[in-house]
Design an enzyme around this catalytic site. Structure first.
Site, PDB file in Angstrom:
ATOM      1  N   GLU A   1     111.941  33.592   2.632  1.00  0.00           N
ATOM      2  CA  GLU A   1     112.719  32.347   2.727  1.00  0.00           C
ATOM      3  C   GLU A   1     114.218  32.685   2.747  1.00  0.00           C
ATOM      4  O   GLU A   1     114.983  32.104   3.517  1.00  0.00           O
ATOM      5  CB  GLU A   1     112.387  31.423   1.539  1.00  0.00           C
ATOM      6  CG  GLU A   1     111.007  30.770   1.637  1.00  0.00           C
ATOM      7  CD  GLU A   1     109.847  31.737   1.453  1.00  0.00           C
ATOM      8  OE1 GLU A   1     110.017  32.765   0.752  1.00  0.00           O
ATOM      9  OE2 GLU A   1     108.765  31.475   2.010  1.00  0.00           O
TER      10      GLU A   1
ATOM     11  N   GLN B   1     114.485  50.909 -10.659  1.00  0.00           N
ATOM     12  CA  GLN B   1     115.600  50.062 -10.258  1.00  0.00           C
ATOM     13  C   GLN B   1     115.701  48.860 -11.184  1.00  0.00           C
ATOM     14  O   GLN B   1     114.708  48.149 -11.368  1.00  0.00           O
ATOM     15  CB  GLN B   1     115.360  49.603  -8.807  1.00  0.00           C
ATOM     16  CG  GLN B   1     116.381  48.627  -8.271  1.00  0.00           C
ATOM     17  CD  GLN B   1     115.946  48.016  -6.935  1.00  0.00           C
ATOM     18  OE1 GLN B   1     114.914  48.367  -6.401  1.00  0.00           O
ATOM     19  NE2 GLN B   1     116.736  47.099  -6.432  1.00  0.00           N
ATOM     20  N   GLY B   2     116.859  48.622 -11.753  1.00  0.00           N
ATOM     21  CA  GLY B   2     117.060  47.474 -12.632  1.00  0.00           C
ATOM     22  C   GLY B   2     117.993  46.452 -12.010  1.00  0.00           C
ATOM     23  O   GLY B   2     119.154  46.326 -12.409  1.00  0.00           O
TER      24      GLY B   2
ATOM     25  N   SER C   1     116.532  43.017 -10.372  1.00  0.00           N
ATOM     26  CA  SER C   1     115.986  41.673 -10.577  1.00  0.00           C
ATOM     27  C   SER C   1     115.810  41.356 -12.055  1.00  0.00           C
ATOM     28  O   SER C   1     115.581  42.242 -12.876  1.00  0.00           O
ATOM     29  CB  SER C   1     114.615  41.543  -9.901  1.00  0.00           C
ATOM     30  OG  SER C   1     114.729  41.688  -8.524  1.00  0.00           O
TER      31      SER C   1
ATOM     32  N   GLU D   1     118.591  50.336   3.283  1.00  0.00           N
ATOM     33  CA  GLU D   1     117.156  50.363   3.000  1.00  0.00           C
ATOM     34  C   GLU D   1     116.346  50.183   4.283  1.00  0.00           C
ATOM     35  O   GLU D   1     115.220  50.625   4.372  1.00  0.00           O
ATOM     36  CB  GLU D   1     116.830  49.251   2.004  1.00  0.00           C
ATOM     37  CG  GLU D   1     115.635  49.543   1.143  1.00  0.00           C
ATOM     38  CD  GLU D   1     115.305  48.385   0.205  1.00  0.00           C
ATOM     39  OE1 GLU D   1     114.208  48.393  -0.322  1.00  0.00           O
ATOM     40  OE2 GLU D   1     116.137  47.477   0.024  1.00  0.00           O
TER      41      GLU D   1
END
Lengths: 360, 392
Positions: free
Chosen positions: B375, B130-131, B133, B247
């Site tokens: 967060e 997965q690209g 981040s 997900e």
């Protein structure tokens, strides 16, 4: 699968909320808590009796509505921090109905109609909130012993006393009965220490008595967990409302991330409690083999959760949260009572570990 | 209210349980301890496991039948994941491809893309990473800077991606890249890029566990074919957000099942160490048992909501925070209760067999960061569930 309550129970929950908001809002019951010797509104409890609420835990063909309805009603009562012995009374009615005894049946009829207050007297050691083998005795038609932390014991019309011989019913006491008030941090609670030397009826013994007491404790834990759910749910609501309005540094303090994250943590505790409490109530009705375990889980979780949420409700209100005038302390105090009794958090952690079992 | 699975779902669960007993040689934690393995051969163990799962029809169960689906509900998928987790089965190399790219292609891709990529992804003949981040775009994903520029009918990708799970072993990567530098959300597009080409450099990213399960990848004019754009130009953000919402849900009862297996190991270890009778130990273990069971209750509630047709809402943030922070409490407690033995890494002969506690202890630090840091999850709860006010 469905998490929501069915129509009948959802309706009961809604009508209970409306009744409580109209007849027993905190703005009115606070004066009753502070200014009356019994600490609760007798007329309102009579009204609950007329409406059949104390019979909630009776078998369905006898007018009961089951554990889910019981949990829903107790959660609503928690939302308004309703003072009084409703939980203890509903448990007393249920226990009386399980006794195969004429005096118990007669008293049970009056108790379910709200005409008599009957509660169980089971604790003897003021340093422990979980009952142990009793010292109290039933001999020659009399109960002798001392019970402590009896809920609303000084105002009860009869007590179900745990003794070594079984469950003894002591009706409206005479000279051999003395109640000493035990004021606690929750000024709405009227606990008493009661010394008894009175004529009584043994209404259950042996296995039957043990089963009734075990069931009383388990349903008590469920009801207390539901009450805790209502308390923390409402404490979070008033806190979110407060921090959304209250301004400091030119902004509503609820826009500040540190408060938002605290409130998010409170919500996690509340919603997880909701899952746990209703799951335990559901198991009581539909999956009795897991009920003891899931009730221990719910009580251990909800007690600590409510303590956190109600404590943070005071913190997020700031200075006014520490005043008698504002409501958060009412929630914190009731939380402590419910957390301590019907299986303290610590006791329930041990129970959950001992009873751990696959639940899927 | 009804928290029962249907008889069909229970039968499916039993079928899966029997299938695992038949097909899984040993738990993955023991596989990892075997000195014959290195990182490469462990990926092959995972690949072989994915092929078995695929052959048995357990991958993409909720997809259209054309792509191997069998009309499974979220509850079926959740029961499958719970059984796999309880047995400590290997994670399949294409788990992100299957959970993210598969739905993206099914809902937004072209027929040609589906035919070309889905069968090989399911069979693990091609591994996907997965690209999303980037070093400068983690929680704030929309600030990503990797760009895609037109080159005739194709695209040239330039930039850097990071946290590419199984990157070193991947054949393809699905990439979010900017086709417009100014439009924050509408300027992002979704590309499928082969890794074995001159403009792509994949490096292992050594993690605190010492492994390089994650990678970082550098694009320098890497080629993405024109027909490997998923959806339209500028639809990448919307597609990514849609598939990210898939997900969760299936994971709802997976984590409690996994933690149950670890709790079993911890309780056994504490008994063997003669500490089970201690009051503080009972309290700590009791707390872990209670929290895990409450987590399962939350998961069942999510499944019940899904069964009632309610899409998983922001409440899924609660689940993510819960399992990831529980994992940290569980492993913290384990290393405390097991004494120094708990710190032994798997290659140490005296390490405990049932759980690789040292690894779990370190790995648990990742869960509260990836897939939207906790967060960020708390921000989501505060804003979308509690409706707390925004700042100035």
């Amino acid at each position: 699968m469905q998490f929501e309550l069915d129509e009948d129970r959802a309706l009961l929950k809604q009508s209970t909320r409306e009744l409580l908001e109209k007849e027993a809002p905190l703005s009115e019951t606070r004066a009753v808590m502070e200014d009356t010797p019994e600490g609760f509104s007798k007329p309102f409890h009579a009204q609950l009796g007329e409406l059949g609420y104390p019979g909630l835990l009776l078998p369905e063909d006898d007018g009961g509505m089951g554990a889910l309805a019981f949990a829903a009603v107790l959660a609503e009562m928690g939302r308004v921090a309703l003072p009084g012995p409703f939980l203890d009374l509903a448990l007393g009615v249920r226990t009386l109905s399980g006794c195969d005894h004429e005096a118990a049946a007669r008293l049970g009829e009056r108790a379910r109609a709200g005409e008599a207050l009957v509660v169980m007297a089971r604790l003897e050691d003021p340093t422990r909130s979980d009952p142990d083998a009793p010292e109290a005795r039933f001999e020659a038609g009399r109960v002798r012993g001392t019970k402590t932390f009896v809920p609303f014991g000084a105002h009860a019309d009869a007590l179900l006393v745990t003794t070594r011989e079984g469950l003894a019913l002591v009706e409206r006491p005479g000279a051999g009965f003395s109640a000493t008030p035990l004021p606690t941090i929750d000024h709405a609670q009227r606990f008493a220490e009661i010394a008894i030397d009175e004529p009584a009826e043994l209404v259950a013994e042996g296995e039957a008595a043990a089963r009734l007491i075990e069931e009383h404790e388990r349903l008590g834990a469920l009801g207390a967990s539901a009450g805790l759910l209502g308390l923390m749910e409402r404490a979070l609501e008033i806190t979110v409302a407060y921090i959304s309005e209250r301004e400091a540094f030119g902004v509503p303090i609820g826009s500040l991330q540190v408060l938002q994250h605290r409130a998010a943590d409170m919500l996690m505790q509340v919603e997880s409690s909701r899952s746990a409490v209703y799951r335990a109530a559901w198991s009581e009705e539909q999956e009795p083999e897991t009920a003891a375990y899931l009730t221990a889980v719910a009580k251990a979780w909800a007690g600590a959760a409510a303590r956190y949420v109600c404590g943070q409700a005071i913190q997020l209100h700031g200075g006014v949260g520490y005043t008698w005038e504002y409501d958060p302390h009412i929630f914190l105090k009731r939380t402590k009572t419910l957390e301590s009794f019907y299986g303290s958090t610590r006791a329930q952690l041990g129970r959950a570990l001992a009873l751990r079992q696959p639940t899927l | 209210m009804d928290l029962h699975f249907t008889p069909e779902q229970i039968a499916f669960r039993d079928e899966v349980r029997a299938w695992i007993a038949e097909n899984l040689e040993r738990p993955f934690s023991l596989e990892k301890r075997d000195p014959k393995h290195d990182a490469d051969s462990l990926v092959e163990v995972r690949r072989a496991w994915q092929k078995k799962l695929h052959a048995a029809g357990y991958l993409g169960m909720g997809w259209p039948a054309e792509w191997g689906g069998r009309g499974a509900s979220e509850a079926d998928e959740a029961l499958l994941q719970a059984e796999l987790a309880a047995a400590d089965a290997p994670q399949v190399p294409n788990f992100l491809g299957i959970s993210l790219l598969g739905p993206a292609l099914i809902h937004h891709g072209s027929e040609e893309q589906r035919r070309r990529f889905i069968p090989k992804m399911l069979a693990c003949d091609e591994i996907w990473c997965q690209g999303f981040s980037e070093p400068g775009a983690g929680s704030d994903l929309a600030s990503l800077r990797t760009r895609a520029e037109r080159d005739g009918s194709d695209w040239r990708i330039t930039g850097q991606k990071v946290w590419t799970t199984f990157g070193l072993w991947s054949d393809w990567i699905f990439v979010l890249a900017r086709t417009d530098m100014d439009d924050r959300y509408g300027g992002i597009s979704f590309f499928l890029v082969p890794i074995d080409q001159p403009g792509v450099e994949m490096r292992g990213l050594k993690q605190i566990t010492g492994e390089s399960e994650f990678g970082e990848v550098f694009f320098d004019g890497a080629l993405a074919k024109g027909d490997h754009l998923v959806g339209q130009v500028g639809e990448g953000w919307r597609i990514a957000m849609t598939v990210l919402s898939y997900e969760r849900g299936a994971a709802s009862i997976m984590y409690p099942a996994q933690f149950d297996t670890q709790l079993d190991g911890l309780i056994r270890g504490v008994h063997e160490a003669g500490r089970a009778e201690r009051d503080d130990v009972e309290e700590k273990l009791g707390r872990l048992v209670v929290e895990n069971e409450v987590m399962r209750g939350n998961g069942l509630r999510t499944l019940a909501d899904l069964a009632a047709g309610n899409a998983p809402g922001p409440e899924s943030s609660i689940e993510k925070i819960f399992w990831s922070e529980y994992h940290q409490r569980l492993t913290d407690s384990a290393l405390d209760l097991l004494g120094p033995q708990g710190q032994l890494v798997a290659s140490s002969p005296s390490a405990r067999d049932e759980v690789d506690w040292a690894y779990e202890y370190l790995w648990s630090r990742a869960g509260s960061i990836y897939s939207g840091s906790n967060e960020i999850q708390r921000n989501i709860i505060a804003k979308r569930v509690l409706r707390l006010p925004s700042g100035k």
